[in-house]
Design a protein around this motif. Structure first.
Motif, PDB file in Angstrom:
ATOM      1  N   ILE A 150      54.143  49.949  72.463  1.00 12.89           N
ATOM      2  CA  ILE A 150      52.771  49.295  72.361  1.00 12.89           C
ATOM      3  C   ILE A 150      51.786  50.249  73.124  1.00 12.89           C
ATOM      4  CG2 ILE A 150      53.221  47.857  74.307  1.00 12.89           C
ATOM      5  CD1 ILE A 150      51.193  45.928  73.332  1.00 12.89           C
ATOM      6  N   ALA A 151      50.647  50.485  72.596  1.00 12.34           N
ATOM      7  CA  ALA A 151      49.512  51.160  73.216  1.00 12.34           C
ATOM      8  C   ALA A 151      48.126  50.741  72.907  1.00 12.34           C
ATOM      9  CB  ALA A 151      49.828  52.696  72.793  1.00 12.34           C
ATOM     10  N   GLU A 152      47.124  51.303  73.793  1.00 15.53           N
ATOM     11  CA  GLU A 152      45.665  51.230  73.347  1.00 15.53           C
ATOM     12  C   GLU A 152      45.325  52.111  72.357  1.00 15.53           C
ATOM     13  OE1 GLU A 152      41.333  50.606  75.339  1.00 15.53           O
ATOM     14  OE2 GLU A 152      42.847  51.408  76.640  1.00 15.53           O
ATOM     15  N   VAL A 153      44.966  51.766  71.165  1.00 20.38           N
ATOM     16  CA  VAL A 153      44.697  52.894  70.076  1.00 20.38           C
ATOM     17  C   VAL A 153      43.279  53.081  69.553  1.00 20.38           C
ATOM     18  CG1 VAL A 153      47.146  52.653  69.224  1.00 20.38           C
ATOM     19  CG2 VAL A 153      45.191  51.091  68.341  1.00 20.38           C
ATOM     20  N   GLY A 154      42.291  52.150  70.117  1.00 24.81           N
ATOM     21  CA  GLY A 154      41.057  52.236  69.788  1.00 24.81           C
ATOM     22  C   GLY A 154      40.041  51.606  70.970  1.00 24.81           C
ATOM     23  N   ASP A 155      38.920  52.110  70.752  1.00 23.43           N
ATOM     24  CA  ASP A 155      37.621  51.445  71.505  1.00 23.43           C
ATOM     25  C   ASP A 155      37.945  51.850  72.983  1.00 23.43           C
ATOM     26  OD1 ASP A 155      36.537  50.395  69.209  1.00 23.43           O
ATOM     27  OD2 ASP A 155      37.251  48.378  69.552  1.00 23.43           O
ATOM     28  N   MET A 156      38.287  52.869  73.377  1.00 23.07           N
ATOM     29  CA  MET A 156      38.799  53.383  74.568  1.00 23.07           C
ATOM     30  C   MET A 156      37.577  53.549  75.613  1.00 23.07           C
ATOM     31  SD  MET A 156      42.270  55.878  74.209  1.00 23.07           S
ATOM     32  CE  MET A 156      43.220  55.430  73.185  1.00 23.07           C
ATOM     33  N   ASP A 157      36.562  53.893  75.164  1.00 19.84           N
ATOM     34  CA  ASP A 157      35.346  54.150  75.911  1.00 19.84           C
ATOM     35  C   ASP A 157      34.219  52.842  75.853  1.00 19.84           C
ATOM     36  OD1 ASP A 157      36.063  56.569  76.335  1.00 19.84           O
ATOM     37  OD2 ASP A 157      35.017  57.534  74.644  1.00 19.84           O
ATOM     38  N   LYS A 158      34.735  51.930  75.135  1.00 21.43           N
ATOM     39  CA  LYS A 158      33.877  50.545  75.376  1.00 21.43           C
ATOM     40  C   LYS A 158      34.457  49.464  76.190  1.00 21.43           C
ATOM     41  CE  LYS A 158      32.477  51.023  70.334  1.00 21.43           C
ATOM     42  NZ  LYS A 158      32.579  50.271  69.281  1.00 21.43           N
TER      43      LYS A 158
END
Length: 93
Positions: A40-48
């Motif tokens: 599992i990982a954060e894959v999007g919207d990292m700057d929001k």
């Protein structure tokens, strides 16, 4: 061999900065890693700072087992309460 893939969009309540958001997201990711045998990982919207997209995957030899694992992880994440799940996309290859 079969692979299950899922992405989820999260709307995170009560965060006022990227630092607070990352704390919540990292906590969820670590809890899923320790409880389930999934990547599992954060894959999007990292700057929001109020939204995030996380993705996770599982490997199995049974479609039924994959479906069960993905649904268990989804329900585990939904029960967290610090955010709202706004979109779920699941695929088994």
């Amino acid at each position: 061999m079969m692979v299950g893939i899922c992405t989820m969009r999260l709307f995170i309540y009560e965060v006022q900065s990227l630092k607070e958001k990352r704390h919540v997201v990292k906590s969820v990711i670590e809890r899923v890693k320790s409880r389930f045998n999934a990547s599992i990982a954060e894959v999007g919207d990292m700057d929001k700072w109020q939204s995030s997209e996380i993705g996770f995957s599982c490997v199995s030899n049974s479609r039924r087992h994959l479906d069960e694992m993905l649904n268990n992880i989804i329900h585990f994440i939904e029960r967290d309460g610090r955010f709202e799940v706004s979109h779920i996309e699941m695929e088994i290859l």
